[in-house]
Design an enzyme around this catalytic site. Structure first.
Site, PDB file in Angstrom:
ATOM      1  N   ASP A   7       0.726  -1.211  -0.048  1.00 51.94           N
ATOM      2  CA  ASP A   7      -0.052  -0.006   0.223  1.00 51.94           C
ATOM      3  C   ASP A   7       1.073   1.129  -0.113  1.00 51.94           C
ATOM      4  O   ASP A   7       1.306   1.641   1.014  1.00 51.94           O
ATOM      5  CB  ASP A   7      -0.920  -0.149   1.429  1.00 51.94           C
ATOM      6  CG  ASP A   7      -1.678   1.389   1.453  1.00 51.94           C
ATOM      7  OD1 ASP A   7      -2.225   1.546  -0.015  1.00 51.94           O
ATOM      8  OD2 ASP A   7      -2.373   1.483   2.344  1.00 51.94           O
ATOM      9  N   GLU A  67      -1.535  -1.527  -4.495  1.00 46.76           N
ATOM     10  CA  GLU A  67      -2.853  -0.690  -4.633  1.00 46.76           C
ATOM     11  C   GLU A  67      -2.685   0.438  -5.698  1.00 46.76           C
ATOM     12  O   GLU A  67      -1.543   1.165  -5.672  1.00 46.76           O
ATOM     13  CB  GLU A  67      -3.289  -0.230  -3.423  1.00 46.76           C
ATOM     14  CG  GLU A  67      -4.713   0.416  -3.272  1.00 46.76           C
ATOM     15  CD  GLU A  67      -5.349   0.572  -1.832  1.00 46.76           C
ATOM     16  OE1 GLU A  67      -5.596  -0.212  -1.335  1.00 46.76           O
ATOM     17  OE2 GLU A  67      -5.270   1.910  -1.608  1.00 46.76           O
ATOM     18  N   ASP A 139      -1.966   0.923   7.459  1.00 45.04           N
ATOM     19  CA  ASP A 139      -1.352   0.895   6.150  1.00 45.04           C
ATOM     20  C   ASP A 139      -0.898  -0.533   5.783  1.00 45.04           C
ATOM     21  O   ASP A 139      -0.813  -1.300   4.848  1.00 45.04           O
ATOM     22  CB  ASP A 139      -0.056   1.896   5.853  1.00 45.04           C
ATOM     23  CG  ASP A 139      -0.625   3.323   5.806  1.00 45.04           C
ATOM     24  OD1 ASP A 139      -1.429   3.577   4.896  1.00 45.04           O
ATOM     25  OD2 ASP A 139      -0.369   3.994   6.766  1.00 45.04           O
TER      26      ASP A 139
END
Length: 165
Positions: A7, A67, A139
């Site tokens: 991420d 992501e 995260d």
């Protein structure tokens, strides 16, 4: 198969490593790479690359999932996110790791069941899917969710290929 989910973020990049054996998933490790906002952008990107390189060397994942960038209201924030994401993609490529890319809404839908899930819901579902995992923060939970999504999609693709044969 060992998978890493990422991420990306300039201030904090989450990472999560899982093992996928068929439909079974197990937690290996997770964490967050933080950079100091008072440092110059190039220094922050170098720190991100160095620490992520260490994680990749330690866990040697066979595949990675990242992501995708979403557009913020602040163009500067979007640009910084894109630069961090570029470092993450480069590190994976330099290590010969194939990368899957997923929109945040798809990850939320795959893990929680709705693309509009809140961060807390994602964290809760990741904790349920990977029992006993001590998650380093939001995260890292998002990174584990990306890895779980990738594992599920890889398993589905293998099943479809086996069905077509």
């Amino acid at each position: 198969m060992i998978l890493i989910g990422l991420d990306p973020g300039l201030g904090c990049t989450g990472w999560g490593v899982i093992a996928a054996e068929g439909n079974r998933l197990s937690h290996i490790a997770n964490g967050q790479i933080r950079t100091d906002a008072s440092r110059a952008l190039p220094e922050r990107l170098v720190k991100l690359a160095g620490e992520l390189g260490d994680v990749l060397a330690q866990y040697r994942p066979a595949a990675a999932a990242v992501e995708e960038v979403f557009v913020n209201e602040n163009p500067q924030s979007t640009l910084k996110l894109g630069q961090a994401r570029g470092v993450v993609l480069l590190c994976a490529a330099q290590n010969g790791i194939a990368v899957g890319e997923y929109a945040a809404r798809l990850v939320k839908k795959a893990v929680v069941g709705t693309g509009a899930a809140a961060k807390q819901q994602v964290h809760a579902m990741v904790s349920m899917l990977l029992p006993g995992a001590k998650i380093a923060g939001a995260d890292a939970a998002d990174a584990l969710a990306v890895a779980i999504t990738h594992a599920h999609l890889l398993a589905s693709n293998r099943a479809l290929k086996g069905h077509a044969a």
